[in-house]
Design an enzyme around this catalytic site. Structure first.
Site, mmCIF file in Angstrom:
data_model
loop_
_atom_site.group_PDB
_atom_site.id
_atom_site.type_symbol
_atom_site.label_atom_id
_atom_site.label_comp_id
_atom_site.label_asym_id
_atom_site.label_seq_id
_atom_site.Cartn_x
_atom_site.Cartn_y
_atom_site.Cartn_z
ATOM 1 N N LYS A 16 32.701 48.103 35.264
ATOM 2 C CA LYS A 16 33.243 47.986 36.634
ATOM 3 C C LYS A 16 34.746 48.228 36.659
ATOM 4 O O LYS A 16 35.254 48.989 37.473
ATOM 5 C CB LYS A 16 32.954 46.583 37.211
ATOM 6 C CG LYS A 16 31.494 46.214 37.250
ATOM 7 C CD LYS A 16 31.284 44.831 37.818
ATOM 8 C CE LYS A 16 31.890 43.724 36.985
ATOM 9 N NZ LYS A 16 31.231 43.489 35.677
ATOM 10 N N ARG A 91 29.781 37.167 43.637
ATOM 11 C CA ARG A 91 28.950 36.962 42.450
ATOM 12 C C ARG A 91 27.860 35.938 42.714
ATOM 13 O O ARG A 91 27.076 35.650 41.816
ATOM 14 C CB ARG A 91 29.823 36.442 41.306
ATOM 15 C CG ARG A 91 30.212 37.482 40.276
ATOM 16 C CD ARG A 91 31.204 36.824 39.347
ATOM 17 N NE ARG A 91 31.265 37.360 38.036
ATOM 18 C CZ ARG A 91 32.202 38.204 37.593
ATOM 19 N NH1 ARG A 91 33.124 38.647 38.418
ATOM 20 N NH2 ARG A 91 32.224 38.581 36.352
ATOM 21 N N ARG A 130 35.461 45.710 23.374
ATOM 22 C CA ARG A 130 36.474 45.849 24.446
ATOM 23 C C ARG A 130 37.838 45.326 23.984
ATOM 24 O O ARG A 130 37.951 44.281 23.391
ATOM 25 C CB ARG A 130 36.038 45.074 25.681
ATOM 26 C CG ARG A 130 37.178 44.921 26.711
ATOM 27 C CD ARG A 130 36.705 44.666 28.088
ATOM 28 N NE ARG A 130 36.027 43.400 28.259
ATOM 29 C CZ ARG A 130 35.411 43.042 29.401
ATOM 30 N NH1 ARG A 130 35.399 43.861 30.429
ATOM 31 N NH2 ARG A 130 34.796 41.884 29.494
ATOM 32 N N ARG A 163 39.819 39.753 24.874
ATOM 33 C CA ARG A 163 39.844 38.628 25.813
ATOM 34 C C ARG A 163 39.184 37.404 25.202
ATOM 35 O O ARG A 163 38.214 37.536 24.474
ATOM 36 C CB ARG A 163 39.080 39.018 27.094
ATOM 37 C CG ARG A 163 39.964 39.560 28.190
ATOM 38 C CD ARG A 163 39.179 40.191 29.304
ATOM 39 N NE ARG A 163 38.093 39.361 29.842
ATOM 40 C CZ ARG A 163 37.314 39.742 30.855
ATOM 41 N NH1 ARG A 163 37.513 40.919 31.435
ATOM 42 N NH2 ARG A 163 36.352 38.976 31.302
ATOM 43 N N ARG A 174 27.749 34.312 29.902
ATOM 44 C CA ARG A 174 28.087 35.111 31.093
ATOM 45 C C ARG A 174 26.898 35.961 31.539
ATOM 46 O O ARG A 174 26.663 36.158 32.727
ATOM 47 C CB ARG A 174 29.311 35.991 30.810
ATOM 48 C CG ARG A 174 30.607 35.172 30.848
ATOM 49 C CD ARG A 174 31.730 35.842 30.088
ATOM 50 N NE ARG A 174 32.129 37.112 30.654
ATOM 51 C CZ ARG A 174 32.777 38.048 29.968
ATOM 52 N NH1 ARG A 174 33.094 37.853 28.709
ATOM 53 N NH2 ARG A 174 33.114 39.169 30.562
HETATM 54 P P1 ADP Z 1 33.562 45.266 33.300
HETATM 55 O O1 ADP Z 1 34.776 45.362 34.168
HETATM 56 O O2 ADP Z 1 32.300 45.569 34.017
HETATM 57 O O3 ADP Z 1 33.491 43.941 32.574
HETATM 58 P P2 ADP Z 1 34.852 47.255 31.552
HETATM 59 O O4 ADP Z 1 35.222 48.341 32.484
HETATM 60 O O5 ADP Z 1 35.920 46.338 31.076
HETATM 61 O O6 ADP Z 1 33.644 46.367 32.185
HETATM 62 O O7 ADP Z 1 34.107 47.898 30.302
HETATM 63 C C1 ADP Z 1 33.646 47.118 29.193
HETATM 64 C C2 ADP Z 1 33.912 47.875 27.869
HETATM 65 O O8 ADP Z 1 33.063 49.005 27.806
HETATM 66 C C3 ADP Z 1 35.341 48.382 27.733
HETATM 67 O O9 ADP Z 1 35.697 48.281 26.366
HETATM 68 C C4 ADP Z 1 35.255 49.851 28.168
HETATM 69 O O10 ADP Z 1 36.208 50.658 27.485
HETATM 70 C C5 ADP Z 1 33.830 50.224 27.745
HETATM 71 N N1 ADP Z 1 33.185 51.166 28.671
HETATM 72 C C6 ADP Z 1 33.317 51.224 30.035
HETATM 73 N N2 ADP Z 1 32.549 52.206 30.566
HETATM 74 C C7 ADP Z 1 31.882 52.761 29.511
HETATM 75 C C8 ADP Z 1 30.922 53.823 29.389
HETATM 76 N N3 ADP Z 1 30.491 54.500 30.483
HETATM 77 N N4 ADP Z 1 30.461 54.127 28.149
HETATM 78 C C9 ADP Z 1 30.887 53.442 27.057
HETATM 79 N N5 ADP Z 1 31.799 52.437 27.098
HETATM 80 C C10 ADP Z 1 32.291 52.099 28.296
HETATM 81 P P1 ADP Z 2 33.452 40.567 33.582
HETATM 82 O O1 ADP Z 2 33.160 41.490 34.681
HETATM 83 O O2 ADP Z 2 33.830 41.227 32.323
HETATM 84 O O3 ADP Z 2 32.387 39.509 33.427
HETATM 85 P P2 ADP Z 2 35.623 39.352 35.140
HETATM 86 O O4 ADP Z 2 36.969 39.728 34.688
HETATM 87 O O5 ADP Z 2 35.106 39.914 36.396
HETATM 88 O O6 ADP Z 2 34.683 39.639 33.920
HETATM 89 O O7 ADP Z 2 35.525 37.762 35.263
HETATM 90 C C1 ADP Z 2 35.979 36.897 34.234
HETATM 91 C C2 ADP Z 2 35.644 35.458 34.605
HETATM 92 O O8 ADP Z 2 36.341 35.089 35.811
HETATM 93 C C3 ADP Z 2 34.173 35.171 34.921
HETATM 94 O O9 ADP Z 2 33.414 34.903 33.753
HETATM 95 C C4 ADP Z 2 34.278 33.942 35.832
HETATM 96 O O10 ADP Z 2 34.536 32.766 35.094
HETATM 97 C C5 ADP Z 2 35.533 34.249 36.644
HETATM 98 N N1 ADP Z 2 35.220 34.976 37.902
HETATM 99 C C6 ADP Z 2 35.598 36.236 38.241
HETATM 100 N N2 ADP Z 2 35.131 36.569 39.454
HETATM 101 C C7 ADP Z 2 34.444 35.495 39.907
HETATM 102 C C8 ADP Z 2 33.696 35.208 41.086
HETATM 103 N N3 ADP Z 2 33.565 36.121 42.073
HETATM 104 N N4 ADP Z 2 33.124 33.981 41.202
HETATM 105 C C9 ADP Z 2 33.241 33.060 40.243
HETATM 106 N N5 ADP Z 2 33.909 33.259 39.092
HETATM 107 C C10 ADP Z 2 34.505 34.465 38.918
#
Ligand code: ADP
Ligand code: ADP
Length: 224
Positions: A16, A91, A130, A163, A174
Site C-alpha cells: 500500500k 481498518r 522491508r 520497523r 497483525r
Molecule cells: P504496506 O504499506 O502495505 O505495509 P509496503 O509498501 O511497505 O506495504 O511494502 C512492504 C514491503 O514489500 C516493502 O519492503 C516493499 O519494498 C515491498 N514491496 C512492495 N510492493 C512490492 C511488489 N509489488 N513486489 C515485491 N515487493 C514489494
Molecule cells: P502496515 O500497513 O504495514 O500494517 P501501518 O503503517 O499502516 O502498517 O500501521 C502500523 C500500525 O499502526 C498498525 O499495526 C496499527 O497498530 C496502527 N494503525 C495504523 N492505522 C490504523 C487504523 N486505521 N486503525 C487502528 N490502528 C491503526
C-alpha cells in the site's frame, strides 16, 4: 473536476505504502497514511503517540476513537478539499462508518475502496525484508527493491532500518487482526458497489498501472 476520495487497503506489507507513494506523485490530492501519522506522533511524544504506542508495538489496532479523531481532522484540512488517498484507514467497520458519517456531513462520499491483495506467505516475505528510511519512511526491500547502496536511502541519504513491528511474532498478530477486523470491509464496500480488487503479487510498476486504470475508469464513471 470532481473529487477523488480513495481508500487503499489490504494486508500489512501488501504494498500500500509503495503504491500510495507512486500515486501521490501523479494525483493532486494528499496521501493520508495513518501508520505514518501515528509513528510521527510516537516519535514526537504527543499524547496521541503515548496512547497509541503500546497497541502498535503489540500489532494491535489503535482504538477507533483515537484514530477517527486524527483522520477527521486531517480530511477537513484545505488541501483535502478535492480529495485524498487514505492508506491504512479505515481498518474496522466502525472506522468506515465514522468516515461515511463525516463525509456525508460535508456532502461528500467515498469514491472507491481499492484492495491491494497478496497471500499471507507473501506478506511474510515482504515484511521480513522491508526496510524504511529514518527520515521520510521511503520503502525498500532487501531482495525485491534494494537501495543502490546497502542500508542507505536513495532519495535522501538517510539510514535504512527495520520497523519495530516488523518482527515475525508481531507480523503474525497483525495478519490475524487484518483477517478478523479489516477483511469485513470488503463485503461492506462491495454492498455499496465501491470495491475494486487489485492483484498485488505483480511487480510494483504493474500494480501501479492497474491502480491507475481503475482510477481512470472511476473518473469516467463520475463524468457520465
Ligand atoms: P504496506 O504499506 O502495505 O505495509 P509496503 O509498501 O511497505 O506495504 O511494502 C512492504 C514491503 O514489500 C516493502 O519492503 C516493499 O519494498 C515491498 N514491496 C512492495 N510492493 C512490492 C511488489 N509489488 N513486489 C515485491 N515487493 C514489494
Ligand atoms: P502496515 O500497513 O504495514 O500494517 P501501518 O503503517 O499502516 O502498517 O500501521 C502500523 C500500525 O499502526 C498498525 O499495526 C496499527 O497498530 C496502527 N494503525 C495504523 N492505522 C490504523 C487504523 N486505521 N486503525 C487502528 N490502528 C491503526
Amino acid at each position: 473536476m470532481s473529487e477523488l476520495n480513495l481508500i487503499l487497503f489490504g494486508p500489512p506489507g501488501a504494498g500500500k505504502g509503495t503504491q500510495a507513494e507512486r500515486l501521490q506523485a501523479e494525483l493532486r490530492v494528499p496521501l493520508v497514511s495513518t501508520g505514518e501519522m501515528l509513528r510521527s506522533a510516537v516519535k514526537e511524544g504527543t499524547e496521541l503517540g503515548l496512547q497509541a504506542q503500546r497497541y502498535m508495538d503489540g500489532g494491535e489496532l489503535v482504538p477507533d476513537k483515537l484514530i477517527v479523531a486524527m483522520v477527521s481532522a486531517r480530511v477537513e484540512q484545505d488541501d483535502a478539499r478535492d480529495g485524498f488517498v487514505l492508506d491504512g484507514f479505515p481498518r474496522t467497520i466502525g472506522q468506515a462508518k465514522a468516515l461515511e458519517r463525516q463525509l456525508g456531513g460535508l456532502s461528500r462520499r467515498v469514491t472507491a475502496a481499492i484492495l491491494v491483495n497478496v497471500s499471507d506467505e507473501e506478506v511474510v516475505r515482504r515484511i521480513s525484508g522491508r526496510r524504511v528510511c529514518v527520515k521520510s519512511e521511503h520503502n525498500y526491500h532487501v531482495d525485491f527493491d534494494p537501495p543502490k547502496q546497502e542500508g542507505v536511502c536513495d532519495q535522501d541519504g538517510s539510514r535504512l532500518v527495520q520497523r519495530d513491528d516488523d518482527k515475525p511474532e508481531v507480523v503474525r498478530k497483525r495478519l490475524a487482526v487484518y483477517h478478523e477486523l479489516t477483511e469485513p470491509l470488503i463485503a461492506h464496500y462491495d454492498k455499496q458497489g465501491l470495491m475494486r480488487w487489485i492483484d498485488g503479487t505483480h511487480r510494483p510498476a504493474e500494480v501501479h498501472d492497474h491502480i491507475r486504470a481503475v482510477i481512470a475508469t472511476l473518473r469516467l464513471e463520475e463524468a457520465v
